[in-house]
Design a protein around this motif. Structure first.
Motif, short mmCIF file in Angstrom:
data_model
loop_
_atom_site.label_atom_id
_atom_site.label_comp_id
_atom_site.label_asym_id
_atom_site.label_seq_id
_atom_site.Cartn_x
_atom_site.Cartn_y
_atom_site.Cartn_z
N GLN A 15 0.82 -1.22 0.00
CA GLN A 15 0.00 0.00 0.00
C GLN A 15 0.85 1.27 0.00
OE1 GLN A 15 -2.00 -1.82 3.39
NE2 GLN A 15 -3.84 -0.77 2.69
N ALA A 16 1.89 1.32 0.82
CA ALA A 16 2.72 2.52 0.92
C ALA A 16 3.43 2.81 -0.39
CB ALA A 16 3.72 2.39 2.06
N ARG A 19 0.83 3.96 -2.93
CA ARG A 19 0.46 5.34 -2.58
C ARG A 19 1.52 6.31 -3.09
NH1 ARG A 19 1.57 6.06 3.21
NH2 ARG A 19 3.64 5.97 2.29
N VAL A 30 -3.32 12.35 -0.92
CA VAL A 30 -3.87 11.41 0.06
C VAL A 30 -5.06 12.10 0.71
CG1 VAL A 30 -3.44 10.16 2.21
CG2 VAL A 30 -1.66 10.27 0.46
N SER A 32 -7.21 10.35 2.90
CA SER A 32 -7.18 9.86 4.27
C SER A 32 -6.34 8.59 4.31
CB SER A 32 -8.59 9.57 4.80
OG SER A 32 -9.18 8.50 4.09
N GLU A 33 -5.83 8.31 5.49
CA GLU A 33 -5.03 7.11 5.69
C GLU A 33 -5.34 6.59 7.08
OE1 GLU A 33 -0.30 5.99 5.70
OE2 GLU A 33 -1.04 7.43 4.23
N ILE A 40 -0.97 -0.14 8.27
CA ILE A 40 -1.89 0.54 7.37
C ILE A 40 -3.12 -0.33 7.14
CG2 ILE A 40 -2.23 1.45 5.04
CD1 ILE A 40 0.79 1.99 4.93
N TRP A 42 -6.03 1.15 5.34
CA TRP A 42 -6.37 1.57 3.99
C TRP A 42 -5.83 2.98 3.76
CZ3 TRP A 42 -10.43 1.69 7.58
CH2 TRP A 42 -11.00 2.94 7.81
N ILE A 43 -5.69 3.31 2.47
CA ILE A 43 -5.24 4.65 2.06
C ILE A 43 -6.18 5.10 0.96
CG2 ILE A 43 -3.38 6.03 1.09
CD1 ILE A 43 -1.44 3.76 2.03
#
Length: 125
Positions: A15-16, A19, A30, A32-33, A40, A42-43
């Motif tokens: 995910q990171a 993103r 972004v 929201s995270e 994590i 969700w992003i």
């Protein structure tokens, strides 16, 4: 009655990293995270804040554990933009994998891949 598309879930391995690809290479923001216990959850990302539709990056492995029968493939997504020929050159210069820029009856279109090999298309509107 359904009134709009709110979010599109993208199931990814990292995910990171995904993103960072969308934010650093494609200028998304972004929205929201959610992080719980340092992990994590969700992003949510979008081209700009305040848009009605966004992508939510979900951890593919966790989702598969919760729902083994779920289709975790990347949906075929067509994005709309302006100055697509310029955007095409910008993406190439940033080292993003892009397909050919083609003229179709609906407008100029090209596809590109994220860092996990998921392909998306962008059309001039």
């Amino acid at each position: 009655m359904i009134e709009k598309i709110g979010q599109v879930m993208l199931y990814v391995e990292n995910q990171a990293a995904v993103r960072d690809f969308w934010v650093e290479k494609l200028d998304f923001v972004v929205v929201s995270e959610e992080v719980v216990n340092g992990e994590i959850q969700w992003i949510e990302i979008a081209p700009t804040k305040g848009l009605e539709t966004s992508f939510v990056l979900q951890n593919k492995k966790k989702v598969a554990e919760m729902n083994p029968d779920m289709n975790l493939g990347t949906p075929s997504i067509l994005l709309f933009g302006k100055n697509v020929a310029e955007l095409y050159e910008t993406y190439k210069n940033k080292g993003i994998t892009v397909g050919d820029l083609v003229d179709l009856p609906i407008g100029r279109v090209f596809n590109f891949a994220d860092i996990e090999g998921n392909y998306f298309a962008i059309c001039e509107k």
